[in-house]
Design an enzyme around this catalytic site. Sequence first.
Site, mmCIF file in Angstrom:
data_model
loop_
_atom_site.group_PDB
_atom_site.id
_atom_site.type_symbol
_atom_site.label_atom_id
_atom_site.label_comp_id
_atom_site.label_asym_id
_atom_site.label_seq_id
_atom_site.Cartn_x
_atom_site.Cartn_y
_atom_site.Cartn_z
ATOM 1 N N ALA A 111 0.816 -1.216 0.000
ATOM 2 C CA ALA A 111 0.000 0.000 0.000
ATOM 3 C C ALA A 111 0.855 1.275 0.000
ATOM 4 C CB ALA A 111 -0.909 -0.012 1.230
ATOM 5 N N PRO A 112 0.413 2.306 -0.732
ATOM 6 C CA PRO A 112 -0.859 2.388 -1.486
ATOM 7 C C PRO A 112 -0.799 1.758 -2.875
ATOM 8 C CG PRO A 112 0.310 4.463 -1.642
ATOM 9 C CD PRO A 112 1.129 3.594 -0.712
ATOM 10 N N GLY A 113 0.393 1.246 -3.283
ATOM 11 C CA GLY A 113 0.427 0.472 -4.513
ATOM 12 C C GLY A 113 1.313 1.011 -5.610
ATOM 13 N N GLY A 114 2.285 1.863 -5.268
ATOM 14 C CA GLY A 114 3.176 2.414 -6.292
ATOM 15 C C GLY A 114 3.940 1.344 -7.050
ATOM 16 N N ASP B 48 -0.866 -6.175 2.248
ATOM 17 C CA ASP B 48 -0.718 -5.047 3.166
ATOM 18 C C ASP B 48 -2.015 -4.906 3.964
ATOM 19 O OD1 ASP B 48 -0.416 -2.320 4.325
ATOM 20 O OD2 ASP B 48 1.293 -2.214 2.963
ATOM 21 N N ASP C 112 9.076 -2.563 -0.165
ATOM 22 C CA ASP C 112 9.481 -1.176 0.080
ATOM 23 C C ASP C 112 8.743 -0.678 1.313
ATOM 24 O OD1 ASP C 112 10.611 1.393 -0.346
ATOM 25 O OD2 ASP C 112 8.844 2.025 -1.476
ATOM 26 N N LYS D 59 16.100 0.559 5.093
ATOM 27 C CA LYS D 59 16.146 1.855 5.750
ATOM 28 C C LYS D 59 17.458 1.986 6.525
ATOM 29 C CE LYS D 59 12.010 2.480 4.243
ATOM 30 N NZ LYS D 59 11.739 3.376 3.092
#
Length: 348
Positions: free
Chosen positions: A218-221, A237, A274, A304
Amino acid sequence: MNELADSADVSRFVVTSNRGFAAYAQDELRSLTPGTKFDELIAAETYVMRIPLDRETAIRRITGNEPIFLRHMFPIDETVAYSGGNEDIGAIAAAVAKLAPAAGRSAAIQIRKAERLSPGFEMSELKLGIVSMLHETYDADAVAKDADYIVSVFLTEEAAYIGISEPEQNLSDWPGGAVRFRKEEGQVSRAKFKLLEAEYEFGLDLSRYAKALDIGAAPGGWTSLLLERGVEVTAVDPADLHPDLLGHPKLTFMKRNAGDVKFCEHSYDLLVCDMSWSPKMMVKLILPLLEALKPGGAAIITLKLMHGKPFQTVKDCVRAMQPGMELVKAKQLFHNRDELTVFLTKKY
């Protein structure tokens, strides 16, 4: 600036990293070649590197052992005194023509400048001057992409640094390694650019994958790009996907925590993740999911950088996924912020 004259065993390059990560890139470069020194051009981002190797040896060493945090480089083949007036255009263009290779080849012209520098001309005027000189002298065509060679110019208050190199010698064929994509109408999220850049950086063709598992989608890029490439995607997600994605014939959306889902063994040939989790938590989540990846399959994962120890972070995460997974490349992409992206393949 403390200049060191070029010699048979010393060469200079303009090198660029993501802002704030130059110290890591410099550590990597010094590790490759002890005695390498740096002079700042843009704070915490762009430097002149003076390396105790000849030009070609330096290029081979760096491109053959590509640093994680080095985004872009170009060799300084000529330095032209800079006064800030229109006369500089002719001097720089003449220097480029002197350096340029054989006639009839295509060239990309990439011009950058130091911050707060205000030349007495527009960058477009300098570019036009170089293009005109190359065309008149060699009948060379100027192109934006897929050039035979790149003309790089970096302007400072005292000098113009000029280099002629092949695109692969610069690590990126984008000016300064700043990979910019056009935002699309209705784009789900800017995270899509990160996967687009990873595809470019890692030499991938995402359309070659049949089935992908997107963890923390989410949100789905990332899911949106994979669907555009024709990939069948399982997106997982607990948060909502963008409504424009729902109902896509190649999308299966599981509104759950990935750790609560059991996937069939060897059912996917690509896994992507991600997530804004700590590397330790992300690896703990990913490890059991790797069983769903086919041997020879690929994983693209964002790590990260939360504790100021990026090299150790990469080592610890890759070690945790071994021996089944093999690191192909780790890179801080232009679209990464306080993170980097790793590309791995599954051995068995």
